[in-house]
Design a protein around this motif. Structure first.
Motif, PDB file in Angstrom:
ATOM      1  N   ILE A 106       0.854  -1.182   0.000  1.00  0.00           N
ATOM      2  CA  ILE A 106       0.000   0.000   0.000  1.00  0.00           C
ATOM      3  C   ILE A 106       0.890   1.231   0.000  1.00  0.00           C
ATOM      4  N   ARG A 140      -4.936   6.215   4.449  1.00  0.00           N
ATOM      5  CA  ARG A 140      -5.470   5.478   3.311  1.00  0.00           C
ATOM      6  C   ARG A 140      -5.777   4.067   3.743  1.00  0.00           C
ATOM      7  N   GLU A 141      -6.981   3.622   3.405  1.00  0.00           N
ATOM      8  CA  GLU A 141      -7.409   2.275   3.768  1.00  0.00           C
ATOM      9  C   GLU A 141      -7.523   1.400   2.532  1.00  0.00           C
ATOM     10  N   ASP A 142      -7.170   0.131   2.716  1.00  0.00           N
ATOM     11  CA  ASP A 142      -7.331  -0.844   1.644  1.00  0.00           C
ATOM     12  C   ASP A 142      -7.575  -2.194   2.294  1.00  0.00           C
ATOM     13  N   GLY A 143      -8.833  -2.543   2.439  1.00  0.00           N
ATOM     14  CA  GLY A 143      -9.169  -3.809   3.096  1.00  0.00           C
ATOM     15  C   GLY A 143      -8.736  -3.795   4.552  1.00  0.00           C
ATOM     16  N   THR A 167      -4.324  -0.179   6.676  1.00  0.00           N
ATOM     17  CA  THR A 167      -4.475   1.266   6.749  1.00  0.00           C
ATOM     18  C   THR A 167      -3.107   1.888   6.957  1.00  0.00           C
TER      19      THR A 167
END
Lengths: 115, 113
Positions: B48, B57-60, B63
């Protein structure tokens, strides 16, 4: 899909002997190419980068040289190895050269042991 | 000197818990921050990344938190799984230098069942 192939997987060499490591990228034209090196217990450091055939810039001086003879090929070499050259060498490519850093895609690496 | 530092070389977390990996940097000009994951005998792969114009920023389950004033960014992994066990490398880059990323030394995360 893009693939990156590094060779050899591992090398054991004597101090003072020559070295040549290679890297080939398939499926991407005009990639930006990089050589990274990590000494045992050390930090991953960028050694060289190239944005086009025939042009290579040195980032860290380690008595090594790099060349880009073809668009998809990057070579790391030296005529005389030092003990301090031991470590893990990674080739990488990225899509863009521009105002900001971009994602690096690494090869599988070459483990070099200098005796 | 080292521009990006990971102060904790290792971390062990119970399965299902939150893993928090930290990274400090020195260069005010860094505007790109990333986390790479590395399994043994494998090369790092990008997990990420975030640019300096956002704080989070979050992704699944992942974070990234960025604290520019403190020159610090972190990776939070929620619901940690045994397959998250790996070495995590933080990296930061400066605008105008392309992919000249500075990497941290890495931190070994172990998620125990």
């Amino acid at each position: 899909a893009q693939t990156i192939h590094q060779w050899p997987v591992a090398e054991i060499k004597a101090v003072g002997s020559p070295l040549s490591l290679g890297c080939t990228i398939k499926g991407k034209s005009s990639p930006n190419l990089y050589w990274y090196w990590q000494a045992t217990g050390g930090t991953l450091q960028q050694l060289f980068y190239s944005i086009t055939v025939g042009q290579v810039e040195s980032v860290v001086q380690l008595n090594l040289s790099a060349s880009r003879p073809k668009d998809d090929q990057f070579i790391l070499s030296t005529e005389k190895l030092l003990l301090s050259h031991s470590g893990f060498y990674l080739c990488a490519w990225s899509l863009h050269w521009g105002g900001s850093a971009e994602t690096l895609y690494f090869g599988s690496g070459t483990r070099l042991t200098v005796l | 000197g080292q521009q990006v530092k990971q102060s904790s070389p290792s971390l062990t977390v119970q399965e299902g818990g939150i893993s928090i990996l930290n990274c400090d940097y020195e260069n005010d000009m860094f505007d790109y921050f990333a986390w790479y994951k590395k399994y043994p005998d494998n090369s790092p792969t990008l997990l990420i990344s975030v640019r300096s114009n956002v704080d989070k920023r979050e992704d699944g389950r992942l974070t990234v938190f960025l604290n520019k004033s403190g020159k610090h960014f972190s990776l939070h992994i929620t619901a940690s799984q045994p397959e998250d066990t790996a070495v995590y490398l933080c990296a930061a880059g400066e605008q105008g230098t392309g992919s000249k990323l500075s990497f941290g030394k890495g931190a070994k995360l172990t998620v125990s069942p």
